[in-house]
Structures are given as structure tokens and as C-alpha cells.
Scaffold this motif. Structure first.
Motif, PDB file in Angstrom:
ATOM      1  N   VAL A 272       0.862  -1.173   0.000  1.00  0.00           N
ATOM      2  CA  VAL A 272       0.000   0.000   0.000  1.00  0.00           C
ATOM      3  C   VAL A 272       0.907   1.235   0.000  1.00  0.00           C
ATOM      4  CG1 VAL A 272      -1.763   1.327   1.224  1.00  0.00           C
ATOM      5  CG2 VAL A 272      -1.836  -1.181   1.268  1.00  0.00           C
ATOM      6  N   LEU A 273       0.743   2.090  -0.998  1.00  0.00           N
ATOM      7  CA  LEU A 273       1.476   3.351  -1.083  1.00  0.00           C
ATOM      8  C   LEU A 273       0.476   4.486  -1.054  1.00  0.00           C
ATOM      9  CD1 LEU A 273       3.970   5.162  -1.701  1.00  0.00           C
ATOM     10  CD2 LEU A 273       3.517   4.741  -4.141  1.00  0.00           C
ATOM     11  N   ALA A 274       0.660   5.435  -0.141  1.00  0.00           N
ATOM     12  CA  ALA A 274      -0.205   6.612  -0.055  1.00  0.00           C
ATOM     13  C   ALA A 274       0.624   7.856  -0.340  1.00  0.00           C
ATOM     14  CB  ALA A 274      -0.843   6.707   1.324  1.00  0.00           C
ATOM     15  N   LEU A 275       0.203   8.634  -1.333  1.00  0.00           N
ATOM     16  CA  LEU A 275       0.821   9.921  -1.644  1.00  0.00           C
ATOM     17  C   LEU A 275      -0.075  11.009  -1.075  1.00  0.00           C
ATOM     18  CD1 LEU A 275       1.883   9.297  -5.367  1.00  0.00           C
ATOM     19  CD2 LEU A 275       3.188   8.884  -3.269  1.00  0.00           C
ATOM     20  N   VAL A 276       0.458  11.750  -0.121  1.00  0.00           N
ATOM     21  CA  VAL A 276      -0.356  12.679   0.668  1.00  0.00           C
ATOM     22  C   VAL A 276       0.163  14.097   0.501  1.00  0.00           C
ATOM     23  CG1 VAL A 276      -1.217  13.219   2.970  1.00  0.00           C
ATOM     24  CG2 VAL A 276      -0.790  10.834   2.329  1.00  0.00           C
ATOM     25  N   PRO A 277      -0.647  15.004  -0.019  1.00  0.00           N
ATOM     26  CA  PRO A 277      -0.205  16.389  -0.205  1.00  0.00           C
ATOM     27  C   PRO A 277       0.056  17.097   1.126  1.00  0.00           C
ATOM     28  CG  PRO A 277      -2.143  15.911  -1.542  1.00  0.00           C
ATOM     29  CD  PRO A 277      -1.988  14.777  -0.567  1.00  0.00           C
ATOM     30  N   GLU A 278       1.079  17.932   1.131  1.00  0.00           N
ATOM     31  CA  GLU A 278       1.402  18.696   2.336  1.00  0.00           C
ATOM     32  C   GLU A 278       0.219  19.529   2.801  1.00  0.00           C
ATOM     33  OE1 GLU A 278       4.635  22.093   3.856  1.00  0.00           O
ATOM     34  OE2 GLU A 278       4.451  21.625   1.712  1.00  0.00           O
ATOM     35  N   HIS A 279      -0.508  20.117   1.862  1.00  0.00           N
ATOM     36  CA  HIS A 279      -1.618  21.023   2.198  1.00  0.00           C
ATOM     37  C   HIS A 279      -2.973  20.394   1.869  1.00  0.00           C
ATOM     38  CE1 HIS A 279       1.451  23.999   2.874  1.00  0.00           C
ATOM     39  NE2 HIS A 279       1.850  23.942   1.614  1.00  0.00           N
ATOM     40  N   ASP A 280      -3.100  19.089   2.068  1.00  0.00           N
ATOM     41  CA  ASP A 280      -4.361  18.418   1.768  1.00  0.00           C
ATOM     42  C   ASP A 280      -5.480  18.985   2.633  1.00  0.00           C
ATOM     43  OD1 ASP A 280      -6.444  16.050   2.009  1.00  0.00           O
ATOM     44  OD2 ASP A 280      -5.187  15.634   0.259  1.00  0.00           O
ATOM     45  N   ASP A 281      -6.671  19.052   2.059  1.00  0.00           N
ATOM     46  CA  ASP A 281      -7.827  19.601   2.775  1.00  0.00           C
ATOM     47  C   ASP A 281      -8.376  18.646   3.816  1.00  0.00           C
ATOM     48  OD1 ASP A 281      -7.897  21.962   1.156  1.00  0.00           O
ATOM     49  OD2 ASP A 281      -8.850  20.797  -0.438  1.00  0.00           O
ATOM     50  N   TYR A 282      -8.067  17.352   3.715  1.00  0.00           N
ATOM     51  CA  TYR A 282      -8.719  16.364   4.552  1.00  0.00           C
ATOM     52  C   TYR A 282      -7.762  15.593   5.453  1.00  0.00           C
ATOM     53  CZ  TYR A 282     -12.267  17.442   1.096  1.00  0.00           C
ATOM     54  OH  TYR A 282     -13.142  18.106   0.281  1.00  0.00           O
ATOM     55  N   LEU A 283      -6.633  15.155   4.917  1.00  0.00           N
ATOM     56  CA  LEU A 283      -5.700  14.348   5.692  1.00  0.00           C
ATOM     57  C   LEU A 283      -4.287  14.717   5.255  1.00  0.00           C
ATOM     58  CD1 LEU A 283      -5.712  11.945   7.788  1.00  0.00           C
ATOM     59  CD2 LEU A 283      -5.307  10.457   5.804  1.00  0.00           C
ATOM     60  N   GLN A 284      -3.534  15.321   6.164  1.00  0.00           N
ATOM     61  CA  GLN A 284      -2.181  15.757   5.840  1.00  0.00           C
ATOM     62  C   GLN A 284      -1.165  14.711   6.294  1.00  0.00           C
ATOM     63  OE1 GLN A 284      -1.779  19.824   7.265  1.00  0.00           O
ATOM     64  NE2 GLN A 284      -3.305  20.564   5.800  1.00  0.00           N
ATOM     65  N   PRO A 285       0.094  14.842   5.852  1.00  0.00           N
ATOM     66  CA  PRO A 285       1.046  13.740   6.030  1.00  0.00           C
ATOM     67  C   PRO A 285       1.212  13.231   7.460  1.00  0.00           C
ATOM     68  CG  PRO A 285       1.894  15.241   4.390  1.00  0.00           C
ATOM     69  CD  PRO A 285       0.652  15.878   4.943  1.00  0.00           C
ATOM     70  N   ALA A 286       1.322  14.112   8.443  1.00  0.00           N
ATOM     71  CA  ALA A 286       1.560  13.635   9.810  1.00  0.00           C
ATOM     72  C   ALA A 286       0.402  12.769  10.302  1.00  0.00           C
ATOM     73  CB  ALA A 286       1.781  14.824  10.747  1.00  0.00           C
ATOM     74  N   GLU A 287      -0.825  13.226  10.073  1.00  0.00           N
ATOM     75  CA  GLU A 287      -1.983  12.444  10.492  1.00  0.00           C
ATOM     76  C   GLU A 287      -2.119  11.172   9.655  1.00  0.00           C
ATOM     77  OE1 GLU A 287      -5.545  11.393  12.590  1.00  0.00           O
ATOM     78  OE2 GLU A 287      -3.721  12.529  13.031  1.00  0.00           O
ATOM     79  N   ALA A 288      -1.781  11.264   8.365  1.00  0.00           N
ATOM     80  CA  ALA A 288      -1.840  10.076   7.520  1.00  0.00           C
ATOM     81  C   ALA A 288      -0.877   9.006   8.027  1.00  0.00           C
ATOM     82  CB  ALA A 288      -1.521  10.443   6.076  1.00  0.00           C
ATOM     83  N   ARG A 289       0.325   9.419   8.426  1.00  0.00           N
ATOM     84  CA  ARG A 289       1.282   8.441   8.956  1.00  0.00           C
ATOM     85  C   ARG A 289       0.748   7.800  10.233  1.00  0.00           C
ATOM     86  NH1 ARG A 289       4.928  12.660   7.206  1.00  0.00           N
ATOM     87  NH2 ARG A 289       5.984  11.962   5.297  1.00  0.00           N
ATOM     88  N   ARG A 290       0.073   8.586  11.057  1.00  0.00           N
ATOM     89  CA  ARG A 290      -0.495   8.031  12.292  1.00  0.00           C
ATOM     90  C   ARG A 290      -1.578   7.012  11.970  1.00  0.00           C
ATOM     91  NH1 ARG A 290      -4.534   8.186  15.761  1.00  0.00           N
ATOM     92  NH2 ARG A 290      -5.798   9.595  14.484  1.00  0.00           N
ATOM     93  N   ARG A 291      -2.468   7.357  11.028  1.00  0.00           N
ATOM     94  CA  ARG A 291      -3.574   6.454  10.704  1.00  0.00           C
ATOM     95  C   ARG A 291      -3.074   5.189  10.012  1.00  0.00           C
ATOM     96  NH1 ARG A 291      -8.657   8.685  10.088  1.00  0.00           N
ATOM     97  NH2 ARG A 291      -9.294   6.503   9.849  1.00  0.00           N
ATOM     98  N   PHE A 292      -2.153   5.351   9.070  1.00  0.00           N
ATOM     99  CA  PHE A 292      -1.668   4.199   8.309  1.00  0.00           C
ATOM    100  C   PHE A 292      -0.633   3.377   9.076  1.00  0.00           C
ATOM    101  CE2 PHE A 292      -3.557   6.358   4.639  1.00  0.00           C
ATOM    102  CZ  PHE A 292      -4.108   5.283   3.954  1.00  0.00           C
ATOM    103  N   ALA A 293      -0.257   3.826  10.255  1.00  0.00           N
ATOM    104  CA  ALA A 293       0.643   3.006  11.077  1.00  0.00           C
ATOM    105  C   ALA A 293       0.014   1.664  11.421  1.00  0.00           C
ATOM    106  CB  ALA A 293       1.018   3.758  12.356  1.00  0.00           C
TER     107      ALA A 293
END
Length: 267
Positions: free
Chosen positions: A187-208
Motif C-alpha cells: 500500500v502506497l499513499a501519496l499525501v499532499p502537504e496542504h491536503d484539505d482532509y488528511l495531511q502527512p503527519a496524520e496520515a502516517r499516524r492512521r496508516f501506522a
């Protein structure tokens, strides 16, 4: 095909010859064919398959587009540019289609939006098409709403990996993440720095919760990946994921191509 009424957008395709820098209006050669998908619940979906112009594909992208209620459709720009470039540049097949109830210049898929429930059948139809046509090394490429559909419904054995663009984790749940954690596929997730919904730090927490998941933050990007530099970043990452060792993609083309533009028809 009849002409569009005055004031309606029309597409203009002009044959051209390189060398040219590849940009937003550049459509490279491919074998393109209109396809119909048939869902388990009896709907007909419209789409297009783009294959390498002269060779068999080495990998396949099955694309799941953004939220239809917010303008997502098979021609959402990253997917359209993937179909215009990747068959010629990377020998990658690209399957795009309209989810249920969605309209594009290709046509309208039957049914209506069902908040990621009925769309399970749409995903099943696309994956069955890929399997029935023996398309190789299938990766599901979801964008926004399409990432939720991938996490929730793209579990067929034909799928080798997921690539997720701007995942909001809105419709998908922790149970869906737990499935992929236990499943083990990439699973690869590309997450924009300025995403409107889920930004990289939170994405890393969720996908952990998914040990094999790789979350890549993309500097300066936003949810819609507007701008040629961001499109190139996305396509480079996608190709590297589905064709190990490939990329970065060429940024120029020396050969025949088409220039595709839209304009308002007058008169």
C-alpha cells in the motif's frame, strides 16, 4: 456525433510531431478502446482502456476516481494524463471508467451514487474486466473517494497493490485498514502537504496500523494535485511503484503525438 450547442465546451485534437516538452495538452500514442463494464448488480459502466502503442503492457492501473458529488469522473486530470502518457512512456495499461451514475464525454454509467456501498460492484466489475482480459500486474490507483473504494472493496486476488492519492479515510474505517494489515499486499499513499482532509503527519499516524504501508508526503501539493510539477511527481511515483526500477519518466517526446485542447464553441 452532433456538434455541441453554442457556448458549450468542445475538444479540439490536433496531430503534431515532436520533439516537444510533455505538458497538460500532450496526448502520446496508445491503443485506446472504449470499454463497457458490467456490474454484479446489473449496471453498465462506461470507460476506456489505454494500452501501449506497440507492445504488451508490463503492468496495469485500474483507476478509481474522486467523489462524483464533487466533480470526480474518469477524466479527472491526473487519471486523464496517466492514460495519455503512461502507455507510451512506461508500457503501462490504464483502465479508467465512470462510477455508477457518473457522466463524462465517454458517456454516462448507469445507476446512481451510493456513498461507497453500491460502488463495491463497480470496483468488482473493473477488476473482473482486468482479470478476464489478462491484464498483467494489476494495481488499483485510487484518488480521494477512490482511495476509500480501494481500501474497502479492491480485495480481489488479481490486485497486487494499492496506490492511494490524497486519501481522506472518510468512508473507509479502521476495520478496512486492519484487513490490509493482515493481507500484506503493498500500500502506497501519496499525501499532499496542504491536503484539505488528511495531511502527512496524520496520515502516517492512521496508516501506522498497516505495517507495510508507505506514506509519502509531497511538499507544496494540495488535494487536487493542480500543476504540471505535481502531476509529474505523482506519475513518477506511481510508475516506480508498479514497475520496479522504472522512472523517472521522460519529460519530452520525439515522435507523433496529439495536442488536445478545449474551447468554447461560438456561433
Amino acid at each position: 456525433m452532433t456538434s455541441p450547442p453554442p457556448g458549450q465546451l468542445e475538444t479540439v485534437v490536433t496531430a503534431a510531431e515532436g520533439p516537444v516538452e510533455i505538458g497538460p495538452t500532450t496526448r502520446l500514442p496508445a491503443r485506446r478502446e472504449d470499454v463497457e463494464l458490467h456490474t454484479p448488480d446489473g449496471l453498465r459502466l462506461v470507460g476506456e482502456l489505454a494500452l501501449p502503442p506497440e507492445r504488451d503492457p508490463v503492468a496495469t492501473l485500474v483507476t478509481l476516481h474522486p467523489l462524483p458529488t464533487h466533480g470526480g469522473y474518469m477524466d479527472s486530470h491526473v487519471f486523464l494524463k496517466a492514460s495519455w502518457r503512461l502507455p507510451a512512456l512506461a508500457d503501462v495499461a490504464v483502465l479508467r471508467f465512470n462510477l455508477r451514475g457518473v457522466t463524462s464525454p465517454r458517456g454516462t454509467s448507469e445507476g446512481r451514487f451510493d456513498s461507497a456501498r453500491g460502488e463495491a460492484n463497480d470496483v468488482a466489475a473493473a477488476l473482473a474486466y482486468a482479470e478476464d482480459h489478462e491484464l498483467p500486474h494489476v494495481a488499483v490507483l485510487g484518488w480521494s473517494f477512490g482511495t476509500d473504494l480501494a481500501l474497502m472493496h479492491a480485495r480481489a486476488p488479481v490486485v497486487e497493490r494499492l496506490v492511494l492519492l490524497s486519501p481522506p479515510l472518510r468512508f473507509s474505517t479502521d476495520d478496512d485498514l486492519a484487513f490490509w494489515a493482515g493481507d500484506g499486499r503493498d500500500v502506497l499513499a501519496l499525501v499532499p502537504e496542504h491536503d484539505d482532509y488528511l495531511q502527512p503527519a496524520e496520515a502516517r499516524r492512521r496508516f501506522a496500523a498497516v505495517p507495510q504501508a508507505q506514506v509519502v508526503g509531497v511538499d507544496d501539493a494540495k488535494h487536487l494535485w493542480v500543476g504540471e510539477p505535481h502531476v509529474r511527481t505523482v506519475l513518477d511515483r506511481v510508475v516506480a511503484a508498479v514497475v520496479p526500477g522504472a522512472g523517472p519518466l521522460p519529460t519530452s517526446w520525439d515522435g507523433p503525438y496529439e495536442r488536445v485542447t478545449t474551447r468554447v464553441r461560438r456561433g
